[in-house]
Design a protein around this motif. Structure first.
Motif, PDB file in Angstrom:
ATOM      1  N   MET A  65      -2.259  45.250  52.183  1.00 47.50           N
ATOM      2  CA  MET A  65      -3.608  44.704  52.118  1.00 47.50           C
ATOM      3  C   MET A  65      -4.628  45.523  52.912  1.00 47.50           C
ATOM      4  SD  MET A  65      -2.483  40.716  52.541  1.00 47.50           S
ATOM      5  CE  MET A  65      -4.067  39.975  52.169  1.00 47.50           C
ATOM      6  N   GLY A  66      -4.158  46.400  53.809  1.00 49.64           N
ATOM      7  CA  GLY A  66      -5.076  47.205  54.611  1.00 49.64           C
ATOM      8  C   GLY A  66      -5.885  46.408  55.610  1.00 49.64           C
ATOM      9  N   VAL A  67      -5.299  45.353  56.146  1.00 49.67           N
ATOM     10  CA  VAL A  67      -5.994  44.464  57.079  1.00 49.67           C
ATOM     11  C   VAL A  67      -6.191  45.171  58.427  1.00 49.67           C
ATOM     12  CG1 VAL A  67      -5.736  42.291  58.355  1.00 49.67           C
ATOM     13  CG2 VAL A  67      -5.142  42.403  55.937  1.00 49.67           C
ATOM     14  N   PRO A  68      -7.401  45.122  58.985  1.00 49.88           N
ATOM     15  CA  PRO A  68      -7.652  45.717  60.309  1.00 49.88           C
ATOM     16  C   PRO A  68      -6.785  45.062  61.394  1.00 49.88           C
ATOM     17  CG  PRO A  68      -9.722  45.173  59.213  1.00 49.88           C
ATOM     18  CD  PRO A  68      -8.627  44.565  58.399  1.00 49.88           C
ATOM     19  N   ALA A  69      -6.510  45.815  62.438  1.00 52.04           N
ATOM     20  CA  ALA A  69      -5.588  45.392  63.495  1.00 52.04           C
ATOM     21  C   ALA A  69      -5.945  44.054  64.130  1.00 52.04           C
ATOM     22  CB  ALA A  69      -5.494  46.470  64.569  1.00 52.04           C
ATOM     23  N   ALA A  70      -7.212  43.804  64.378  1.00 49.15           N
ATOM     24  CA  ALA A  70      -7.610  42.594  65.099  1.00 49.15           C
ATOM     25  C   ALA A  70      -7.785  41.369  64.202  1.00 49.15           C
ATOM     26  CB  ALA A  70      -8.905  42.847  65.866  1.00 49.15           C
ATOM     27  N   GLU A  71      -7.731  41.539  62.879  1.00 46.83           N
ATOM     28  CA  GLU A  71      -7.920  40.392  61.992  1.00 46.83           C
ATOM     29  C   GLU A  71      -6.746  39.420  62.106  1.00 46.83           C
ATOM     30  OE1 GLU A  71      -9.053  39.426  57.357  1.00 46.83           O
ATOM     31  OE2 GLU A  71      -9.488  41.375  58.206  1.00 46.83           O
ATOM     32  N   ARG A  72      -7.044  38.140  62.014  1.00 49.49           N
ATOM     33  CA  ARG A  72      -6.033  37.098  62.170  1.00 49.49           C
ATOM     34  C   ARG A  72      -5.272  36.858  60.869  1.00 49.49           C
ATOM     35  NH1 ARG A  72      -5.708  36.607  67.440  1.00 49.49           N
ATOM     36  NH2 ARG A  72      -4.485  34.736  67.266  1.00 49.49           N
ATOM     37  N   ILE A  73      -3.990  36.556  61.034  1.00 48.90           N
ATOM     38  CA  ILE A  73      -3.140  36.105  59.932  1.00 48.90           C
ATOM     39  C   ILE A  73      -2.774  34.663  60.260  1.00 48.90           C
ATOM     40  CG2 ILE A  73      -0.947  36.424  58.723  1.00 48.90           C
ATOM     41  CD1 ILE A  73      -1.026  39.363  59.642  1.00 48.90           C
ATOM     42  N   TYR A  74      -2.910  33.777  59.288  1.00 48.35           N
ATOM     43  CA  TYR A  74      -2.676  32.348  59.495  1.00 48.35           C
ATOM     44  C   TYR A  74      -1.481  31.877  58.695  1.00 48.35           C
ATOM     45  CZ  TYR A  74      -7.433  32.373  61.299  1.00 48.35           C
ATOM     46  OH  TYR A  74      -8.565  32.640  62.030  1.00 48.35           O
ATOM     47  N   ILE A  75      -0.761  30.925  59.248  1.00 48.48           N
ATOM     48  CA  ILE A  75       0.261  30.250  58.464  1.00 48.48           C
ATOM     49  C   ILE A  75      -0.463  29.305  57.522  1.00 48.48           C
ATOM     50  CG2 ILE A  75       2.164  28.592  58.496  1.00 48.48           C
ATOM     51  CD1 ILE A  75       3.055  29.787  61.157  1.00 48.48           C
ATOM     52  N   TRP A  76      -0.252  29.487  56.243  1.00 48.25           N
ATOM     53  CA  TRP A  76      -0.859  28.631  55.226  1.00 48.25           C
ATOM     54  C   TRP A  76       0.022  27.406  55.002  1.00 48.25           C
ATOM     55  CZ3 TRP A  76      -5.540  28.733  53.020  1.00 48.25           C
ATOM     56  CH2 TRP A  76      -5.758  27.939  51.889  1.00 48.25           C
ATOM     57  N   ARG A  77       1.322  27.642  54.965  1.00 45.62           N
ATOM     58  CA  ARG A  77       2.298  26.561  54.840  1.00 45.62           C
ATOM     59  C   ARG A  77       3.498  26.930  55.698  1.00 45.62           C
ATOM     60  NH1 ARG A  77       6.301  26.333  50.190  1.00 45.62           N
ATOM     61  NH2 ARG A  77       7.461  27.288  51.866  1.00 45.62           N
ATOM     62  N   GLY A  78       3.875  26.036  56.598  1.00 46.11           N
ATOM     63  CA  GLY A  78       4.998  26.293  57.496  1.00 46.11           C
ATOM     64  C   GLY A  78       6.315  26.443  56.753  1.00 46.11           C
ATOM     65  N   ILE A  79       7.337  26.777  57.501  1.00 45.42           N
ATOM     66  CA  ILE A  79       8.643  27.044  56.898  1.00 45.42           C
ATOM     67  C   ILE A  79       9.112  25.880  56.030  1.00 45.42           C
ATOM     68  CG2 ILE A  79       9.956  26.224  58.885  1.00 45.42           C
ATOM     69  CD1 ILE A  79      11.830  28.724  58.264  1.00 45.42           C
ATOM     70  N   GLY A  80       9.601  26.241  54.863  1.00 47.69           N
ATOM     71  CA  GLY A  80      10.054  25.248  53.899  1.00 47.69           C
ATOM     72  C   GLY A  80      10.652  25.955  52.702  1.00 47.69           C
ATOM     73  N   PRO A  81      10.928  25.221  51.642  1.00 49.96           N
ATOM     74  CA  PRO A  81      11.526  25.833  50.456  1.00 49.96           C
ATOM     75  C   PRO A  81      10.622  26.921  49.859  1.00 49.96           C
ATOM     76  CG  PRO A  81      11.607  23.440  50.322  1.00 49.96           C
ATOM     77  CD  PRO A  81      10.737  23.785  51.495  1.00 49.96           C
ATOM     78  N   SER A  82      11.218  28.026  49.479  1.00 49.84           N
ATOM     79  CA  SER A  82      10.477  29.113  48.845  1.00 49.84           C
ATOM     80  C   SER A  82      10.043  28.713  47.445  1.00 49.84           C
ATOM     81  CB  SER A  82      11.367  30.363  48.768  1.00 49.84           C
ATOM     82  OG  SER A  82      10.755  31.359  47.981  1.00 49.84           O
TER      83      SER A  82
END
Length: 139
Positions: A65-82
């Motif tokens: 994705m080429g995301v800059p180093a300081a940009e945040r990544i968020y959990i959209w949905r916690g661990i669960g069935p794939s």
């Protein structure tokens, strides 16, 4: 003639298993799949820990994705069935939090709560800290 049947078998395997063909592999060998617009899923392996999921999310964000180093990544949905690999566990990530999620930075590393987040560079850092020195590059 044998070569033809070998190629035919390979083509059939790819058609039957399209998720294998579309998987992107993180440096720690975890599969990453786009799920929906802006949301991607890191699929766990036996024994995966929180840092494995964050490594996969950070590596994908950096190299694909080429995301800059300081940009945040968020959990959209916690661990669960794939949703992309039935029978496996996965965590979904995005560059923005899901609506209404608590985005306060947690005190411990987790993959359970939607809204938990790390800077992209911190997530990638977990790819190199499992054994102190580029652990996954030796695989």
């Amino acid at each position: 003639m044998m070569a033809y049947f070998g190629k035919l078998a390979l083509a059939a395997a790819v058609v039957v298993s399209p998720t294998w063909a579309s998987a992107w592999w993180a440096i720690n060998r975890h599969e990453v799949f786009p799920v929906s617009d802006g949301v991607y899923e890191v699929v766990g392996r036996v024994g995966s820990a929180a840092w494995d999921y964050w490594c996969g999310a950070g590596d994908f964000a950096q190299r694909v994705m080429g995301v800059p180093a300081a940009e945040r990544i968020y959990i959209w949905r916690g661990i669960g069935p794939s949703v992309t690999r039935p029978g496996r566990k996965a965590v979904q990530f995005a560059l923005s939090p899901p609506p209404g999620a608590d985005t306060d930075t947690p005190l411990s590393l987790s993959v359970k709560a939607a809204g938990d987040n790390l800077a992209r560079h911190t997530a990638v850092w977990y790819c190199y800290q499992a054994d102190g020195d580029e652990f996954y590059r030796r695989w």
